[in-house]
Design a protein around this motif. Structure first.
Motif, PDB file in Angstrom:
ATOM      1  N   ASN A  60     -62.556  25.116 -38.450  1.00  0.00           N
ATOM      2  CA  ASN A  60     -63.613  24.350 -38.114  1.00  0.00           C
ATOM      3  C   ASN A  60     -64.538  24.773 -37.233  1.00  0.00           C
ATOM      4  O   ASN A  60     -64.580  25.359 -36.352  1.00  0.00           O
ATOM      5  N   THR A  61     -65.908  24.695 -37.850  1.00  0.00           N
ATOM      6  CA  THR A  61     -66.984  25.642 -37.320  1.00  0.00           C
ATOM      7  C   THR A  61     -67.462  24.848 -35.880  1.00  0.00           C
ATOM      8  O   THR A  61     -68.199  25.297 -35.313  1.00  0.00           O
ATOM      9  N   CYS A  62     -67.097  23.486 -35.715  1.00  0.00           N
ATOM     10  CA  CYS A  62     -67.613  22.938 -34.790  1.00  0.00           C
ATOM     11  C   CYS A  62     -66.450  23.211 -33.305  1.00  0.00           C
ATOM     12  O   CYS A  62     -65.521  22.633 -33.658  1.00  0.00           O
ATOM     13  N   PRO A  63     -66.797  23.653 -32.435  1.00  0.00           N
ATOM     14  CA  PRO A  63     -66.108  23.712 -31.401  1.00  0.00           C
ATOM     15  C   PRO A  63     -65.754  22.425 -30.659  1.00  0.00           C
ATOM     16  O   PRO A  63     -67.099  21.818 -30.383  1.00  0.00           O
ATOM     17  N   GLY A  64     -64.613  22.145 -29.855  1.00  0.00           N
ATOM     18  CA  GLY A  64     -64.604  21.191 -28.935  1.00  0.00           C
ATOM     19  C   GLY A  64     -65.176  21.533 -27.841  1.00  0.00           C
ATOM     20  O   GLY A  64     -65.013  22.481 -27.104  1.00  0.00           O
ATOM     21  N   ARG A  65     -65.866  20.671 -27.073  1.00  0.00           N
ATOM     22  CA  ARG A  65     -66.702  20.890 -25.792  1.00  0.00           C
ATOM     23  C   ARG A  65     -66.517  19.712 -24.536  1.00  0.00           C
ATOM     24  O   ARG A  65     -66.385  18.597 -25.033  1.00  0.00           O
ATOM     25  N   THR A  66     -66.514  20.170 -23.589  1.00  0.00           N
ATOM     26  CA  THR A  66     -66.382  19.361 -22.544  1.00  0.00           C
ATOM     27  C   THR A  66     -66.903  19.955 -21.262  1.00  0.00           C
ATOM     28  O   THR A  66     -66.939  21.113 -21.372  1.00  0.00           O
ATOM     29  N   GLN A  67     -66.979  19.370 -20.217  1.00  0.00           N
ATOM     30  CA  GLN A  67     -67.602  19.895 -19.020  1.00  0.00           C
ATOM     31  C   GLN A  67     -67.051  19.099 -17.853  1.00  0.00           C
ATOM     32  O   GLN A  67     -67.053  17.958 -18.016  1.00  0.00           O
ATOM     33  N   GLN A  68     -67.012  19.770 -16.663  1.00  0.00           N
ATOM     34  CA  GLN A  68     -66.798  18.932 -15.589  1.00  0.00           C
ATOM     35  C   GLN A  68     -67.667  19.679 -14.263  1.00  0.00           C
ATOM     36  O   GLN A  68     -68.018  20.960 -14.579  1.00  0.00           O
ATOM     37  N   THR A  69     -67.999  18.820 -12.992  1.00  0.00           N
ATOM     38  CA  THR A  69     -68.824  19.552 -12.209  1.00  0.00           C
ATOM     39  C   THR A  69     -67.803  20.045 -10.853  1.00  0.00           C
ATOM     40  O   THR A  69     -66.865  18.994 -10.851  1.00  0.00           O
ATOM     41  N   VAL A  70     -68.169  20.995 -10.488  1.00  0.00           N
ATOM     42  CA  VAL A  70     -67.337  21.478  -9.415  1.00  0.00           C
ATOM     43  C   VAL A  70     -68.154  21.234  -8.001  1.00  0.00           C
ATOM     44  O   VAL A  70     -69.423  21.893  -8.116  1.00  0.00           O
ATOM     45  N   VAL A  71     -67.671  20.720  -7.308  1.00  0.00           N
ATOM     46  CA  VAL A  71     -68.483  20.574  -5.802  1.00  0.00           C
ATOM     47  C   VAL A  71     -67.947  21.577  -4.861  1.00  0.00           C
ATOM     48  O   VAL A  71     -66.967  21.658  -4.446  1.00  0.00           O
ATOM     49  N   VAL A  72     -69.064  22.570  -4.381  1.00  0.00           N
ATOM     50  CA  VAL A  72     -68.725  23.454  -3.400  1.00  0.00           C
ATOM     51  C   VAL A  72     -69.316  23.005  -1.911  1.00  0.00           C
ATOM     52  O   VAL A  72     -70.471  22.538  -1.980  1.00  0.00           O
ATOM     53  N   LEU A  73     -68.338  23.069  -0.965  1.00  0.00           N
ATOM     54  CA  LEU A  73     -68.745  22.266   0.121  1.00  0.00           C
ATOM     55  C   LEU A  73     -68.950  23.408   1.124  1.00  0.00           C
ATOM     56  O   LEU A  73     -68.555  24.365   0.865  1.00  0.00           O
ATOM     57  N   PRO A  74     -70.132  23.187   2.201  1.00  0.00           N
ATOM     58  CA  PRO A  74     -70.502  24.218   2.987  1.00  0.00           C
ATOM     59  C   PRO A  74     -69.370  24.390   3.887  1.00  0.00           C
ATOM     60  O   PRO A  74     -68.843  23.572   4.509  1.00  0.00           O
ATOM     61  N   ALA A  75     -69.110  25.757   4.382  1.00  0.00           N
ATOM     62  CA  ALA A  75     -68.490  26.061   5.211  1.00  0.00           C
ATOM     63  C   ALA A  75     -69.098  25.980   6.642  1.00  0.00           C
ATOM     64  O   ALA A  75     -70.185  26.314   6.693  1.00  0.00           O
ATOM     65  N   PRO A  76     -68.367  25.567   7.956  1.00  0.00           N
ATOM     66  CA  PRO A  76     -68.977  25.369   9.113  1.00  0.00           C
ATOM     67  C   PRO A  76     -69.176  26.821   9.438  1.00  0.00           C
ATOM     68  O   PRO A  76     -68.631  27.804   9.282  1.00  0.00           O
ATOM     69  N   VAL A  77     -70.341  27.022  10.298  1.00  0.00           N
ATOM     70  CA  VAL A  77     -70.874  28.382  10.866  1.00  0.00           C
ATOM     71  C   VAL A  77     -71.046  28.192  12.515  1.00  0.00           C
ATOM     72  O   VAL A  77     -71.733  27.184  13.122  1.00  0.00           O
ATOM     73  N   VAL A  78     -70.284  29.045  13.079  1.00  0.00           N
ATOM     74  CA  VAL A  78     -70.229  29.044  14.602  1.00  0.00           C
ATOM     75  C   VAL A  78     -70.598  30.318  14.829  1.00  0.00           C
ATOM     76  O   VAL A  78     -69.783  31.488  14.451  1.00  0.00           O
ATOM     77  N   HIS A  79     -71.719  30.604  15.854  1.00  0.00           N
ATOM     78  CA  HIS A  79     -72.011  31.769  16.123  1.00  0.00           C
ATOM     79  C   HIS A  79     -71.355  32.341  17.614  1.00  0.00           C
ATOM     80  O   HIS A  79     -71.795  31.735  18.732  1.00  0.00           O
ATOM     81  N   LEU A  80     -70.311  32.959  17.521  1.00  0.00           N
ATOM     82  CA  LEU A  80     -69.549  33.365  18.743  1.00  0.00           C
ATOM     83  C   LEU A  80     -70.285  34.568  19.307  1.00  0.00           C
ATOM     84  O   LEU A  80     -70.615  35.723  18.699  1.00  0.00           O
ATOM     85  N   LYS A  81     -70.203  34.872  20.744  1.00  0.00           N
ATOM     86  CA  LYS A  81     -70.833  35.944  21.261  1.00  0.00           C
ATOM     87  C   LYS A  81     -70.119  36.262  22.552  1.00  0.00           C
ATOM     88  O   LYS A  81     -69.745  35.289  23.343  1.00  0.00           O
ATOM     89  N   ASN A  82     -69.486  37.628  22.718  1.00  0.00           N
ATOM     90  CA  ASN A  82     -68.712  38.044  23.856  1.00  0.00           C
ATOM     91  C   ASN A  82     -69.534  37.798  25.143  1.00  0.00           C
ATOM     92  O   ASN A  82     -71.015  37.855  25.260  1.00  0.00           O
ATOM     93  N   VAL A  83     -69.051  37.542  26.276  1.00  0.00           N
ATOM     94  CA  VAL A  83     -69.624  37.243  27.524  1.00  0.00           C
ATOM     95  C   VAL A  83     -68.949  37.815  28.565  1.00  0.00           C
ATOM     96  O   VAL A  83     -67.774  38.377  28.526  1.00  0.00           O
ATOM     97  N   THR A  84     -69.800  38.096  29.835  1.00  0.00           N
ATOM     98  CA  THR A  84     -69.050  38.742  31.042  1.00  0.00           C
ATOM     99  C   THR A  84     -69.351  37.772  32.129  1.00  0.00           C
ATOM    100  O   THR A  84     -70.170  36.814  32.287  1.00  0.00           O
ATOM    101  N   ALA A  85     -68.319  37.576  32.926  1.00  0.00           N
ATOM    102  CA  ALA A  85     -68.172  36.964  34.068  1.00  0.00           C
ATOM    103  C   ALA A  85     -67.662  37.637  35.253  1.00  0.00           C
ATOM    104  O   ALA A  85     -66.763  38.734  35.068  1.00  0.00           O
ATOM    105  N   ARG A  86     -68.105  37.301  36.298  1.00  0.00           N
ATOM    106  CA  ARG A  86     -67.469  37.784  37.555  1.00  0.00           C
ATOM    107  C   ARG A  86     -66.207  37.179  38.079  1.00  0.00           C
ATOM    108  O   ARG A  86     -66.141  35.940  37.461  1.00  0.00           O
ATOM    109  N   ARG A  87     -65.298  37.957  38.417  1.00  0.00           N
ATOM    110  CA  ARG A  87     -64.137  37.430  38.664  1.00  0.00           C
ATOM    111  C   ARG A  87     -64.249  36.155  39.533  1.00  0.00           C
ATOM    112  O   ARG A  87     -65.064  35.928  40.693  1.00  0.00           O
ATOM    113  N   GLY A  88     -63.672  34.898  39.394  1.00  0.00           N
ATOM    114  CA  GLY A  88     -63.909  33.755  40.215  1.00  0.00           C
ATOM    115  C   GLY A  88     -64.936  33.021  39.744  1.00  0.00           C
ATOM    116  O   GLY A  88     -65.010  31.828  40.226  1.00  0.00           O
TER     117      GLY A  88
END
Length: 798
Positions: A620-648
């Motif tokens: 059979n020279t005609c291939p069977g074909r189908t398709q689906q859609t994949v949904v890629v969700l965005p990952a959350p992004v959090v910008h963390l930064k080291n901090v310094t604090a005086r005791r207390g």
């Protein structure tokens, strides 16, 4: 017996200085003619002048006419007319005319005027007037003619909503009447609007002029008339047996005068529309009656010189021509004998035909024709033909060619042309060439050309023709269809095309069914069948292509599971399809994200991506074909930064975070809340915190940050190294928490006198083992941590 009248009607004209009379004017009338443009009219005055009774200056360049409203004689306007033309009026026999010398000339005054329909709207109508003094004292039927004026009078209706021109009399000639001989002349007027006209002889107006008043245009509901001499009246203006009379329908006057003289009278022509009188025009006339000799030339006879073959000729019992019947549009030629001794004048219906004074007359109009002989060199009695030739003209039968359909059609079709069927003979021609054998009432036309039929009535012999133009358009060339393929797989598209010609229309059909697709030269075919295209040109002519057979092979049926949405930082997704053994592939950006049967979301980022699955089976020279859609969700992004604090002292973590995520902090020691987006941290010691953040779609972020806890330094601003056991060293409280610190001291000249790595041994105020003098010294303390460098001044006191 028909003769011409001498028009000697007195009209209003201008006067010679020093004369309050107009005896040089012998006839005329007013005229009002509608022009083509709305509300535009030509106002005119026709005058007939006796040049032999005129003096220099009698003929003025202008005259004035006034218009009044009939209801109340309100003056609507006065108009000055300019002399526009003049021509001589000749008598048929100048020899006899010399018995009463007259030399007549027609003079015309005109002016283009506008009649506002909003002013000239009175139902009672309006009248034009011009009065002038006086008449010739040679007139025999009026009392004190030289003291009697003339009034030229014309009535017309309101112009609002009605277009009307006044009746226009024919131009007279300078004729005369012979005493004792019948005399007729037509005073018929033409009416441009087709109104009914009625004629009568009336008493002329005298008006208000006199020898002392040259002209007067004043209004009057009833103008004074002239006084007739005894025995004269409108019904006996010219004495005769019978006296002067006029045919009320035709306007022809007749008289057999019994008295020589010059006689004045007036003709009134009234116009009626739909039975209602709407206007009138008057013409003053003078008729000269002379005593003519009784000798006459021989009586003329009328013979036929030329006539159509189909003419029906009528003769008296003695063979004298008395009438003919011909078809309208044809002509006959009549003739009479001639000689150098006499002149002839042809007449139709008793009226001279101007210029027709030769032995032959070509007749093109119906009527009763006579001819009159007169002596050329002597005055004598005119001699008319005893028999009039009546020429009748039959109306040709109405012919209108009809067609069974459109007369402009495409090659391969025809149209049936039809003429009326009756007792006719038919001759058909195409482009002025007789069509052999086409002798019936109809003819089938297949070619371009002008088709004409000539029919001849067996009853009247009259022939009439009509024609129709037939236009046959060539068909467009047969279209050739090309295909991108003739065999394809189910679901694929085969592109059919034919030549693209501007302004053509295209209709594609599949196995006889018209396709409701755009009518263009190309077609995207997706079904098996026999395809044909029909092209239509600008003349609506069509051509049809040959059939193009298309086949579509059926491919195996495959299915593919719909992948669940995946986070961009999530694990690879396993792709599944049935039957197994096929190939997965990504389209577009997803091409590099498919490895075998896995989809790697981290290679594409958020979005929707099409994944195809194809399966080839053996044989059979005609291939069977189908398709689906994949949904890629965005990952959350959090910008963390080291901090310094005086005791207390507390510090805010993740200060610029979003509230749309769910947060979890570990460890929770020293935090205001382990699930807050921005918790406050106050640990006793430096601590590393780990964060897990989840989006509403379930995508996760992981990260960490460190809170560095610092001890505050107490730096004294003075000490006294005098060995008294108190403040003998520069003690810095809290510096033990900074083992990597650097402490430097400088004198006022910038020389470093103390430096320590770590501060285990506080400064005792000595340099190189020697006490330093009391002074203020500069210090620089570098903690080696997050705390900024400390600078200041310390006082060494002795």
């Amino acid at each position: 017996m028909a003769q011409r009248i001498t028009v000697i009607a007195f009209l209003a004209l201008l006067f010679v200085a020093g004369r309050a009379e107009a005896s040089h004017i012998v006839g005329g009338n007013a005229r009002l003619t509608a022009r083509g443009a709305a509300n535009q009219y030509s106002l005119g005055l026709h005058l007939f002048i006796d040049e032999l009774n005129s003096q220099a200056g009698d003929l003025k360049p202008t005259v004035k006419l006034a218009i009044y409203r009939r209801r109340d004689d309100l003056k609507m306007g006065e108009y000055e007319l300019a002399l526009t033309s003049q021509q001589p009026l000749a008598a048929s026999s100048q020899v006899c005319a010399s018995l009463r010398p007259l030399k007549l000339r027609e003079v015309l005054y005109t002016k283009d005027i506008e009649l506002d329909p909003n002013r000239f709207d009175d139902p009672g109508g309006y009248y034009v007037v011009h009065g002038v003094c006086c008449r010739s004292d040679l007139i025999d039927n009026i009392v004190q003619a030289d003291q009697s004026g003339m009034v030229f009078h014309l009535e017309f209706p309101a112009v609002k909503g009605l277009t009307n021109s006044s009746p226009e009399f024919v131009t007279p000639t300078g004729e005369y009447a012979c005493m004792g001989q019948p005399f007729t002349f037509s005073f018929k007027a033409a009416d441009a609007d087709g109104d009914q006209l009625k004629y009568s002889i009336v008493t002329p107006y005298k008006g208000f002029t006199s020898q002392g008043i040259a002209y007067d245009n004043q209004p009057s509901p009833s103008y004074p008339t002239v006084s007739w001499k005894a025995g004269f009246s409108p019904v006996n203006a010219v004495p005769g047996n019978p006296a002067l009379r006029i045919d009320a329908e035709t306007g022809q006057i007749s008289v057999t005068a019994t008295q020589v003289g010059l006689f004045a009278f007036a003709v009134l022509c009234e116009e009626f529309r739909n039975g209602r009188r709407i206007g009138s025009v008057r013409r003053d006339f003078q008729l000269a009656v002379v005593d003519c000799p009784t000798n006459a030339p021989p009586t003329p006879t009328i013979a036929l010189e030329r006539a159509p073959e189909t003419a029906k000729i009528r003769r008296e019992n003695n063979g004298v021509l008395s009438g003919l019947s011909i078809c309208k549009g044809q002509s006959v030629t009549l003739k009479t004998e001639t000689s150098a001794q006499w002149i002839v004048q042809w007449q139709r219906d008793g009226q001279d035909l101007p210029g027709d004074t030769t032995a032959s007359l070509v007749v093109k109009e119906a009527g009763s024709y006579t001819v009159v002989k007169r002596f050329r060199s002597t005055c004598g009695k005119p001699s008319p033909s005893q028999v009039s030739v009546k020429v009748d003209m039959s109306e040709s039968d109405q012919l209108k060619l009809t067609a069974s359909g459109p007369t402009a059609f495409c090659e391969g079709k025809s149209v049936l042309l039809k003429a009326p069927e009756k007792d006719y003979s038919y001759v058909w021609s195409k482009d002025d060439r007789v069509v052999q054998g086409a002798l019936g009432a109809s003819h089938q036309a297949y070619e371009t050309g002008e088709y004409k039929v000539e029919i001849t009535s067996a009853e009247t012999g009259c022939t009439v023709t009509d024609s129709i133009l037939v236009n046959v358009f060539p068909k467009p060339a047969t279209p050739a269809v090309t295909a991108s393929a003739t065999i394809a797989c189910s679901g694929d598209t085969i592109r059919l095309s034919t030549a693209d010609r501007p302004l053509y229309r295209y209709q594609w059909t599949m196995t006889g069914i018209a396709l409701a697709q755009p009518t263009g030269p190309t077609l995207a075919a997706t079904q098996a069948g026999h395809y044909v295209v029909t092209v239509t040109d600008t003349n609506q002519c069509q051509a049809v292509s040959g059939e193009m057979r298309l086949q579509f092979k059926v491919a195996p049926v495959v299915t593919m599971e719909t992948p669940a949405p995946v986070c961009e930082n999530g694990a690879a997704v396993t792709l599944r399809a049935q039957p197994e053994g096929g190939t997965f592939a990504g389209l577009g950006k997803a091409a590099g994200a498919v490895k075998g049967s896995e989809f790697i979301p981290g290679k594409v980022g958020p979005g929707q991506y099409v994944i195809t699955y194809s399966l080839n089976e053996p044989d059979n020279t005609c291939p069977g074909r189908t398709q689906q859609t994949v949904v890629v969700l965005p990952a959350p992004v959090v910008h963390l930064k080291n901090v310094t604090a005086r005791r207390g002292t507390g510090v805010v973590l993740n200060e610029y975070s979003s509230d749309t995520l769910s947060y979890t902090w570990t460890p929770s020691v020293g935090l205001s809340s382990p699930v807050a987006a921005r918790p406050v941290a106050m640990p006793d010691t430096t601590t590393t915190y780990y964060l897990t953040a989840l989006s509403s779609q379930g995508c996760e972020f992981s990260g960490k940050l460190t809170v560095t806890v610092m001890t505050a330094l107490f730096i004294p601003d003075a000490f006294s190294p005098n060995n008294d056991g108190m403040n003998d060293q520069w003690q810095i409280r809290g510096i033990d928490d900074y083992p990597d610190c650097t402490v430097e001291i400088y004198n006022r000249w910038g020389n470093c006198i103390f430096v320590s790595r770590g501060y285990q041994q506080p400064w005792d105020g000595r340099y190189d083992g020697k006490d330093l003098p009391q002074d203020a010294y500069q210090y620089v303390i570098k903690t080696g941590g997050a705390m900024p460098t400390q600078r200041g001044t310390v006082l060494l006191a002795r």
